[in-house]
Design an enzyme around this catalytic site. Structure first.
Site, PDB file in Angstrom:
ATOM      1  N   ASN A  70      18.458  -8.458  13.665  1.00 26.29           N
ATOM      2  CA  ASN A  70      18.489  -7.101  13.097  1.00 26.29           C
ATOM      3  C   ASN A  70      18.915  -7.120  11.632  1.00 26.29           C
ATOM      4  O   ASN A  70      20.103  -7.339  11.356  1.00 26.29           O
ATOM      5  CB  ASN A  70      19.442  -6.220  13.898  1.00 26.29           C
ATOM      6  CG  ASN A  70      18.887  -5.910  15.271  1.00 26.29           C
ATOM      7  OD1 ASN A  70      18.500  -6.816  16.001  1.00 26.29           O
ATOM      8  ND2 ASN A  70      18.823  -4.658  15.621  1.00 26.29           N
TER       9      ASN A  70
ATOM     10  N   LYS B   9       3.220 -10.051  16.217  1.00 34.40           N
ATOM     11  CA  LYS B   9       3.885 -11.111  15.440  1.00 34.40           C
ATOM     12  C   LYS B   9       3.689 -12.465  16.123  1.00 34.40           C
ATOM     13  O   LYS B   9       3.521 -13.487  15.454  1.00 34.40           O
ATOM     14  CB  LYS B   9       5.381 -10.790  15.303  1.00 34.40           C
ATOM     15  CG  LYS B   9       5.668  -9.554  14.465  1.00 34.40           C
ATOM     16  CD  LYS B   9       5.463  -9.818  12.991  1.00 34.40           C
ATOM     17  CE  LYS B   9       5.825  -8.621  12.139  1.00 34.40           C
ATOM     18  NZ  LYS B   9       5.840  -8.911  10.703  1.00 34.40           N
TER      19      LYS B   9
ATOM     20  N   ASN C  86       0.832  -1.219   0.000  1.00 34.70           N
ATOM     21  CA  ASN C  86       0.000   0.000   0.000  1.00 34.70           C
ATOM     22  C   ASN C  86       0.865   1.268   0.000  1.00 34.70           C
ATOM     23  O   ASN C  86       0.329   2.375   0.087  1.00 34.70           O
ATOM     24  CB  ASN C  86      -0.971   0.001   1.189  1.00 34.70           C
ATOM     25  CG  ASN C  86      -0.273   0.036   2.536  1.00 34.70           C
ATOM     26  OD1 ASN C  86       0.942   0.186   2.608  1.00 34.70           O
ATOM     27  ND2 ASN C  86      -1.036  -0.102   3.611  1.00 34.70           N
TER      28      ASN C  86
ATOM     29  N   LEU D 260      20.029   1.200  13.818  1.00 33.60           N
ATOM     30  CA  LEU D 260      21.328   1.747  14.231  1.00 33.60           C
ATOM     31  C   LEU D 260      22.278   2.013  13.057  1.00 33.60           C
ATOM     32  O   LEU D 260      22.883   3.090  12.977  1.00 33.60           O
ATOM     33  CB  LEU D 260      21.988   0.779  15.232  1.00 33.60           C
ATOM     34  CG  LEU D 260      23.383   1.163  15.690  1.00 33.60           C
ATOM     35  CD1 LEU D 260      23.379   2.504  16.428  1.00 33.60           C
ATOM     36  CD2 LEU D 260      23.970   0.069  16.584  1.00 33.60           C
TER      37      LEU D 260
ATOM     38  N   ASP E 258      14.564  -2.383  26.485  1.00 29.83           N
ATOM     39  CA  ASP E 258      15.676  -2.790  25.612  1.00 29.83           C
ATOM     40  C   ASP E 258      16.514  -3.852  26.322  1.00 29.83           C
ATOM     41  O   ASP E 258      17.241  -3.520  27.271  1.00 29.83           O
ATOM     42  CB  ASP E 258      16.586  -1.577  25.326  1.00 29.83           C
ATOM     43  CG  ASP E 258      16.416  -1.034  23.927  1.00 29.83           C
ATOM     44  OD1 ASP E 258      15.709  -1.673  23.122  1.00 29.83           O
ATOM     45  OD2 ASP E 258      16.994   0.034  23.651  1.00 29.83           O
TER      46      ASP E 258
ATOM     47  N   TYR F 241       4.220  -4.570  19.112  1.00 29.15           N
ATOM     48  CA  TYR F 241       4.756  -5.062  17.836  1.00 29.15           C
ATOM     49  C   TYR F 241       5.093  -6.549  17.940  1.00 29.15           C
ATOM     50  O   TYR F 241       4.629  -7.377  17.149  1.00 29.15           O
ATOM     51  CB  TYR F 241       5.987  -4.238  17.444  1.00 29.15           C
ATOM     52  CG  TYR F 241       6.813  -4.876  16.348  1.00 29.15           C
ATOM     53  CD1 TYR F 241       6.254  -5.138  15.098  1.00 29.15           C
ATOM     54  CD2 TYR F 241       8.149  -5.230  16.574  1.00 29.15           C
ATOM     55  CE1 TYR F 241       7.014  -5.753  14.102  1.00 29.15           C
ATOM     56  CE2 TYR F 241       8.906  -5.831  15.585  1.00 29.15           C
ATOM     57  CZ  TYR F 241       8.333  -6.096  14.348  1.00 29.15           C
ATOM     58  OH  TYR F 241       9.081  -6.709  13.366  1.00 29.15           O
TER      59      TYR F 241
HETATM   60  N1  LIG Z   1      13.964  -4.597   9.502  1.00 27.98           N
HETATM   61  C1  LIG Z   1      14.207  -5.465  10.481  1.00 27.98           C
HETATM   62  O1  LIG Z   1      15.287  -5.454  11.103  1.00 27.98           O
HETATM   63  C2  LIG Z   1      13.181  -6.505  10.842  1.00 27.98           C
HETATM   64  C3  LIG Z   1      13.462  -7.372  11.909  1.00 27.98           C
HETATM   65  C4  LIG Z   1      12.518  -8.365  12.228  1.00 27.98           C
HETATM   66  C5  LIG Z   1      11.350  -8.494  11.493  1.00 27.98           C
HETATM   67  N2  LIG Z   1      11.101  -7.617  10.469  1.00 27.98           N
HETATM   68  C6  LIG Z   1       9.846  -7.780   9.724  1.00 27.98           C
HETATM   69  O2  LIG Z   1      10.164  -7.888   8.351  1.00 27.98           O
HETATM   70  C7  LIG Z   1       9.129  -7.320   7.545  1.00 27.98           C
HETATM   71  C8  LIG Z   1       9.747  -6.315   6.585  1.00 27.98           C
HETATM   72  O3  LIG Z   1      10.461  -5.330   7.343  1.00 27.98           O
HETATM   73  P1  LIG Z   1      11.088  -4.058   6.624  1.00 27.98           P
HETATM   74  O4  LIG Z   1      12.157  -3.524   7.495  1.00 27.98           O
HETATM   75  O5  LIG Z   1      11.350  -4.393   5.207  1.00 27.98           O
HETATM   76  O6  LIG Z   1       9.835  -3.049   6.710  1.00 27.98           O
HETATM   77  P2  LIG Z   1       9.399  -1.913   5.681  1.00 27.98           P
HETATM   78  O7  LIG Z   1       8.562  -0.954   6.475  1.00 27.98           O
HETATM   79  O8  LIG Z   1      10.574  -1.395   4.940  1.00 27.98           O
HETATM   80  O9  LIG Z   1       8.474  -2.696   4.654  1.00 27.98           O
HETATM   81  C9  LIG Z   1       7.139  -3.045   4.933  1.00 27.98           C
HETATM   82  C10 LIG Z   1       6.327  -2.798   3.680  1.00 27.98           C
HETATM   83  O10 LIG Z   1       4.971  -3.207   3.916  1.00 27.98           O
HETATM   84  C11 LIG Z   1       4.094  -2.230   3.378  1.00 27.98           C
HETATM   85  N3  LIG Z   1       2.827  -2.339   4.140  1.00 27.98           N
HETATM   86  C12 LIG Z   1       2.633  -2.098   5.459  1.00 27.98           C
HETATM   87  N4  LIG Z   1       1.355  -2.332   5.788  1.00 27.98           N
HETATM   88  C13 LIG Z   1       0.721  -2.732   4.667  1.00 27.98           C
HETATM   89  C14 LIG Z   1      -0.615  -3.128   4.353  1.00 27.98           C
HETATM   90  N5  LIG Z   1      -1.579  -3.112   5.295  1.00 27.98           N
HETATM   91  N6  LIG Z   1      -0.919  -3.496   3.099  1.00 27.98           N
HETATM   92  C15 LIG Z   1       0.042  -3.491   2.117  1.00 27.98           C
HETATM   93  N7  LIG Z   1       1.308  -3.115   2.340  1.00 27.98           N
HETATM   94  C16 LIG Z   1       1.650  -2.747   3.606  1.00 27.98           C
HETATM   95  C17 LIG Z   1       4.821  -0.908   3.546  1.00 27.98           C
HETATM   96  O11 LIG Z   1       4.370   0.086   2.656  1.00 27.98           O
HETATM   97  C18 LIG Z   1       6.261  -1.315   3.288  1.00 27.98           C
HETATM   98  O12 LIG Z   1       6.589  -1.203   1.902  1.00 27.98           O
HETATM   99  C19 LIG Z   1       8.127  -6.724   8.514  1.00 27.98           C
HETATM  100  O13 LIG Z   1       7.076  -7.657   8.681  1.00 27.98           O
HETATM  101  C20 LIG Z   1       8.913  -6.584   9.808  1.00 27.98           C
HETATM  102  O14 LIG Z   1       8.078  -6.665  10.944  1.00 27.98           O
HETATM  103  C21 LIG Z   1      11.988  -6.634  10.133  1.00 27.98           C
END
Ligand SMILES: NC(=O)c1ccc[n+]([C@@H]2O[C@H](COP(=O)([O-])OP(=O)(O)OC[C@H]3O[C@@H](n4cnc5c(N)ncnc54)[C@H](O)[C@@H]3O)[C@@H](O)[C@H]2O)c1
Length: 329
Positions: free
Chosen positions: A170, A145, A32, A188, A285, A141
């Site tokens: 991370n 999950k 979205n 970070l 944390d 959060y």
């Molecule tokens: N980045 C990290 O270190 C990390 C660590 C653990 C878990 N995660 C999980 O990995 C996944 C991706 O993380 P990321 O860092 O790429 O996040 P991000 O925010 O860069 O990407 C998430 C994407 O989902 C889209 N989105 C959110 N809600 C939506 C909806 N209702 N419908 C359609 N699209 C939607 C956003 O526009 C975005 O493009 C997430 O589920 C996050 O919880 C990330």
């Protein structure tokens, strides 16, 4: 195979989409664009702008695109924001996966790989953390999950869905084409790189009195390309599951680095000083979060390949230099 990548305009989803295409799969991205970027979607993928919570639209997309399976990255994922707006997090993450799963059930698609997180564990009981350790999240959060994983487990038991839940530590680094461009940025490594580049006055260090060698928090940084590789392997594993197996995997390096060690790596890689400011601890944390990824090694044959901090930071830095203002909007 044709894979629906939800959240494929985001950081990790865009790298997974890129690697799926490289591996010969077809990709449809559903996003979205609430946090993602149109320019992050690989040109070979089909982008459909829409929300995972709109079940009928998602079902229509799954049908018209003849999708075989789903990689589900779309979520809200900021711990601090979730403490301020828990309802938004349960809405987007829990209602989101529920509507997505129902759309899949409606259209006969029963394979899904889910982005879970180390935040499901809360305060760890032991280091390294194993998948069998208690799931006791300390923020909405992580709870969203953990609930999603329980829902997946019921869809497995009742509807015979095949799923893998990947608990990332991370995520960091970048591929050639895709990197981290979050607004606001809370991670970070990009924050430290921005401070090194003079785009931010300083880096705040939250707490320097933890029971760690240099007093700062220790985390497990895993390269985003290694994460994407684990997804491709999990996709292959789903072919062999028969709906009886739980498949929950930690994805981490198994190495912990302190905030100060990350700052030192950023200074080495960029050859610039990172101005830091010591700030009070943030509530909730944990001092250390380090994964045992033994299960992913044994079952998926997964070996992280970009494991040194300098390599991870170096890739993030190269991407940032090529995209000083992030993705074009
Ligand atoms: N980045 C990290 O270190 C990390 C660590 C653990 C878990 N995660 C999980 O990995 C996944 C991706 O993380 P990321 O860092 O790429 O996040 P991000 O925010 O860069 O990407 C998430 C994407 O989902 C889209 N989105 C959110 N809600 C939506 C909806 N209702 N419908 C359609 N699209 C939607 C956003 O526009 C975005 O493009 C997430 O589920 C996050 O919880 C990330």
């Amino acid at each position: 195979m044709k894979v629906l990548v939800t959240g494929g305009a985001g950081y990790i989803g865009s790298v997974a989409a890129e690697m799926l295409i490289e591996a010969g799969h077809a990709v449809v991205v559903l996003d979205n664009l609430s946090r993602g970027h149109r320019a992050a979607v690989p040109p070979e993928a089909t982008l459909r702008i829409g929300d995972i919570r709109l079940q009928q639209e998602v079902a229509g997309l799954l049908r018209s695109e003849k999708v075989d399976c789903v990689m589900h990255f779309a979520a809200s994922s900021l711990v601090g924001e979730s403490m301020e707006h828990p309802g938004d997090y349960f809405d987007n993450n829990v209602i989101g996966i529920l509507r997505l799963l129902e759309a899949m059930r409606e259209t006969g698609i029963d394979r899904i790989i889910f982005s879970s997180t180390a935040a499901t564990y809360g305060e760890p009981r032991q280091i390294p953390i194993r998948e069998s350790d208690p799931v006791e999240p300390t923020n909405p959060y992580g709870e969203s999950k953990a609930i999603s994983e329980r829902i997946l487990s019921w869809y497995r038991r009742v509807h015979r869905f095949r799923y893998a839940s990947l608990r990332y530590f991370n995520a960091a680094g970048a591929s050639e084409a895709h990197g981290e461009d979050h607004a606001p940025e809370t991670h970070l490594i990009p924050l430290a790189l921005e401070a090194a580049a003079g785009r931010r006055s300083h880096l705040g260090i939250f707490g320097d009195d933890y029971g760690t060698p240099d007093g700062t928090c220790i985390r497990d940084y895993i390269h985003v390309c290694d994460l994407a590789d684990a997804h491709i392997r999990a996709l292959e594993l789903l072919e062999q599951l028969d709906g009886k197996d739980e498949a929950v995997f930690n994805l981490g390096n198994g190495e912990g680095y302190s905030v100060r060690e990350v700052v030192a790596a950023v200074e080495r890689v960029t050859d610039h000083e990172v101005p830091v400011r010591n700030l009070p601890r943030r509530p909730g944390d944990p001092a250390r979060l380090v994964a045992s990824a033994e299960r992913a090694r044994a079952v998926l044959g997964w070996r992280p390949r970009r494991t040194t901090l300098d390599q991870i930071v170096g890739d993030a830095w190269s991407w940032m230099q090529r995209h000083p203002d992030g993705y074009e909007s």
